[in-house]
Enzyme design. Structure first.
Site, PDB file in Angstrom:
ATOM      1  N   LYS A  56     -17.340 -16.865   4.356  1.00  0.00           N
ATOM      2  CA  LYS A  56     -18.796 -16.943   4.529  1.00  0.00           C
ATOM      3  C   LYS A  56     -19.593 -16.507   3.308  1.00  0.00           C
ATOM      4  O   LYS A  56     -19.237 -15.533   2.647  1.00  0.00           O
ATOM      5  CB  LYS A  56     -19.204 -16.034   5.691  1.00  0.00           C
ATOM      6  N   GLY A  99     -12.315  -4.361   1.816  1.00  0.00           N
ATOM      7  CA  GLY A  99     -13.732  -3.997   1.849  1.00  0.00           C
ATOM      8  C   GLY A  99     -14.122  -3.072   0.700  1.00  0.00           C
ATOM      9  O   GLY A  99     -15.204  -3.211   0.122  1.00  0.00           O
ATOM     10  N   GLY A 158      -8.558  -8.464   0.609  1.00  0.00           N
ATOM     11  CA  GLY A 158      -7.323  -8.399   1.387  1.00  0.00           C
ATOM     12  C   GLY A 158      -6.616  -9.742   1.502  1.00  0.00           C
ATOM     13  O   GLY A 158      -5.416  -9.855   1.230  1.00  0.00           O
ATOM     14  N   ARG A 180       0.819  -1.218   0.000  1.00  0.00           N
ATOM     15  CA  ARG A 180       0.000   0.000   0.000  1.00  0.00           C
ATOM     16  C   ARG A 180       0.857   1.274   0.000  1.00  0.00           C
ATOM     17  O   ARG A 180       0.415   2.304  -0.503  1.00  0.00           O
ATOM     18  CB  ARG A 180      -0.937  -0.010   1.200  1.00  0.00           C
TER      19      ARG A 180
HETATM   20  P1  ADP Z   1     -10.807 -11.686   1.145  1.00  0.00           P
HETATM   21  O1  ADP Z   1     -10.142 -10.941   2.289  1.00  0.00           O
HETATM   22  O2  ADP Z   1      -9.846 -11.980   0.041  1.00  0.00           O
HETATM   23  O3  ADP Z   1     -12.066 -11.014   0.685  1.00  0.00           O
HETATM   24  P2  ADP Z   1     -12.192 -13.439   2.956  1.00  0.00           P
HETATM   25  O4  ADP Z   1     -11.872 -12.530   4.097  1.00  0.00           O
HETATM   26  O5  ADP Z   1     -13.586 -13.553   2.521  1.00  0.00           O
HETATM   27  O6  ADP Z   1     -11.241 -13.125   1.709  1.00  0.00           O
HETATM   28  O7  ADP Z   1     -11.769 -14.914   3.331  1.00  0.00           O
HETATM   29  C1  ADP Z   1     -10.473 -15.238   3.678  1.00  0.00           C
HETATM   30  C2  ADP Z   1     -10.420 -16.171   4.835  1.00  0.00           C
HETATM   31  O8  ADP Z   1     -11.212 -17.330   4.599  1.00  0.00           O
HETATM   32  C3  ADP Z   1      -9.007 -16.645   5.067  1.00  0.00           C
HETATM   33  O9  ADP Z   1      -8.633 -16.334   6.400  1.00  0.00           O
HETATM   34  C4  ADP Z   1      -9.094 -18.150   4.835  1.00  0.00           C
HETATM   35  O10 ADP Z   1      -8.267 -18.875   5.709  1.00  0.00           O
HETATM   36  C5  ADP Z   1     -10.538 -18.439   5.148  1.00  0.00           C
HETATM   37  N1  ADP Z   1     -10.975 -19.693   4.547  1.00  0.00           N
HETATM   38  C6  ADP Z   1     -11.126 -20.003   3.250  1.00  0.00           C
HETATM   39  N2  ADP Z   1     -11.512 -21.266   3.091  1.00  0.00           N
HETATM   40  C7  ADP Z   1     -11.611 -21.797   4.320  1.00  0.00           C
HETATM   41  C8  ADP Z   1     -11.987 -23.078   4.841  1.00  0.00           C
HETATM   42  N3  ADP Z   1     -12.323 -24.067   4.026  1.00  0.00           N
HETATM   43  N4  ADP Z   1     -11.990 -23.238   6.182  1.00  0.00           N
HETATM   44  C9  ADP Z   1     -11.653 -22.241   6.995  1.00  0.00           C
HETATM   45  N5  ADP Z   1     -11.292 -21.017   6.585  1.00  0.00           N
HETATM   46  C10 ADP Z   1     -11.266 -20.800   5.261  1.00  0.00           C
HETATM   47  C1  3PG Z   2      -8.701  -1.770   4.981  1.00  0.00           C
HETATM   48  O1  3PG Z   2      -7.645  -2.247   5.395  1.00  0.00           O
HETATM   49  O2  3PG Z   2      -9.608  -2.469   4.473  1.00  0.00           O
HETATM   50  C2  3PG Z   2      -8.846  -0.283   4.990  1.00  0.00           C
HETATM   51  O3  3PG Z   2      -7.669   0.351   5.371  1.00  0.00           O
HETATM   52  C3  3PG Z   2     -10.022   0.156   5.832  1.00  0.00           C
HETATM   53  O4  3PG Z   2      -9.827  -0.130   7.180  1.00  0.00           O
HETATM   54  P1  3PG Z   2     -11.078  -0.250   8.138  1.00  0.00           P
HETATM   55  O5  3PG Z   2     -11.818  -1.511   7.753  1.00  0.00           O
HETATM   56  O6  3PG Z   2     -10.520  -0.304   9.548  1.00  0.00           O
HETATM   57  O7  3PG Z   2     -11.940   0.969   7.939  1.00  0.00           O
HETATM   58 MG    MG Z   3     -10.671 -10.828   4.395  1.00  0.00          MG
END
Ligand code: ADP
Ligand code: 3PG
Ligand code: MG
Length: 394
Positions: free
Chosen positions: A198, A374, A351, A37
């Site tokens: 989820k 997000g 992320g 970043r």
């Molecule tokens: P992003 O940040 O890319 O949008 P998410 O936050 O939705 O992705 O999901 C990422 C998380 O989901 C990771 O911490 C990963 O370990 C978890 N994850 C993915 N598949 C599984 C699984 N089968 N069981 C447990 N956790 C999982």
């Molecule tokens: C992020 O890491 O997704 C951004 O920096 C926003 O952070 P926040 O979810 O704490 O508002």
């Molecule tokens: Mg995530």
């Protein structure tokens, strides 16, 4: 993009307040573990320096919730930025206090000042008008380049635009170009890979993408909610029992829209939530009781890879398994490698997905990896991002 950028106004010799997203991951000793970043903010900062501006940067780091906590200081960011810029970055000890004001006042053209963590003030996230006005008083122009925070209507992203001419930096311009072009004007077949934890986190994106893609490939823990909805046992896998009807609706909607909706045909299960746990690959309908699904299986990897080779545009959000554990990162890494070799538009948003691709060392093989978590999700959902809406129209 219909918003003005730094190229659309005269910035020569101006005092410019720049909102960046320097919310970077750090270890327990405040060492930055991923500087993506910060690197992404360089083109705008360099351009402003070429314009002989006084550059006043601001950002949040983490969620200190209005408290001044040293572990959330931006000082390590100032150091890293100075290294990357090859130039001194003056660090203020506060955000809008005496030190910041004095350093801003003494700042010369062609110099860079970084204010302390905006979230040391609760007024930042409250979008307090007085706080926004005070921030605005640092500059003659406001440049927003914090794509990762563009989905937040905070004082430094939205409030401040009421007091200063506000334009976007190059990072926001680039993010909107790549993410926007991919979803509004994709070369087809257009495929989306959706993983992550989820269904409920991703329902907005799924619904929005069902309107646009030709193929939707599902992985990650959210697959188990679909399996359950199909009547399969899922053992101890993450599963949202209150989302089974929703899962059925999504599958029905895909059928109506003629979207090819692909679910894993097999899955790698583990005994326990442990990096070294015993694991095996089973059919999607045969997850044994007491086991937990942590990754897509070998057959699924093959089928998904073959399908993706037919795509012209691919958007990927969410790891396909528990990618933090090596033995369950196989699905994510294999598909990443398959995509790496394809000469098509490939975009990563999210992320954890971005982190997984970085970790696999494949970041440079992708067309674009969004700096937004997000923010990129909300953009793909078709939502308006307040930090961008607030900028001046072209
Ligand atoms: P992003 O940040 O890319 O949008 P998410 O936050 O939705 O992705 O999901 C990422 C998380 O989901 C990771 O911490 C990963 O370990 C978890 N994850 C993915 N598949 C599984 C699984 N089968 N069981 C447990 N956790 C999982
Ligand atoms: C992020 O890491 O997704 C951004 O920096 C926003 O952070 P926040 O979810 O704490 O508002
Ligand atoms: Mg995530």
């Amino acid at each position: 993009m219909n918003k003005k950028t730094v190229k659309d106004i005269d910035l020569k010799n101006k005092k410019v307040l720049v909102r960046c997203d320097f919310n970077v991951p750090m270890d327990e000793n405040q060492n930055i573990t991923d500087n993506t970043r910060i690197k992404a903010a360089l083109p705008t900062i360099k351009y402003l320096l070429e314009q002989n501006c006084k550059v006043i940067l601001c950002s949040h780091l983490g969620r200190p919730k209005g408290e001044v906590l040293p572990e959330f200081s931006l000082k390590p960011v100032a150091k890293e930025l100075a290294k990357l810029l090859g130039k001194e970055v003056i660090m203020a000890n506060d955000v809008i206090g005496e030190d910041a004001c004095k350093k801003a006042e003494n700042l010369k053209n062609g110099e860079v000042l970084l204010l302390e963590n905006l979230r040391f003030h609760r007024e930042e996230t409250d979008n307090d008008p007085e706080f926004a006005k005070k921030l605005a008083s640092f500059g003659e122009v406001f440049v927003n380049d914090a794509f990762g925070t563009a989905h937040r209507a905070h004082a430094s992203t939205e409030g401040v635009t009421k007091y200063l001419p506000a334009v976007s930096g190059f990072l926001i311009e680039k993010e909107l170009k790549f993410l926007g072009d991919a979803i509004s004007n994709p070369e087809r077949p257009f495929m989306a890979i959706l993983g992550g934890r989820k269904v409920s986190d991703k329902i907005g994106v799924i619904e929005s993408l069902l309107e646009k893609v030709d193929v939707l490939l599902i992985g990650g823990a959210m697959a188990y909610t679909f399996f359950k909805a199909m009547g399969y046992g899922v053992g101890n896998s993450i599963c949202e029992l209150d989302k089974l009807d929703l899962a059925k609706e999504i599958m029905q909607k895909a059928k109506e829209k003629n979207v090819k909706f692909m679910l894993p045909v097999d899955t790698k299960v583990g005994k326990e939530f442990d990096p070294n746990t015993e694991s095996k690959v089973v059919k999607n309908s045969e997850i044994p009781d007491g086991w937990e699904g942590f990754d897509i299986g070998t057959e699924t990897i093959k089928i998904y890879a073959e399908e993706l080779k037919k795509a012209k545009t691919i958007i990927w959000n969410g790891p396909l398994g528990l990618s933090e554990f090596e033995q369950f990162a196989v699905g994510t890494n294999s598909i990443a490698k398959t995509l790496a070799d394809l000469d098509v538009v490939k975009i990563i948003g999210g992320g954890d997905s971005a982190a997984a691709i970085e970790k696999a060392g494949l970041a440079d093989k992708f067309t674009h990896i969004s700096t937004g978590g997000g923010a990129s999700l909300e953009f793909l959902e078709g939502k308006k991002l307040p930090g961008i809406e607030a900028l001046q129209d072209k």
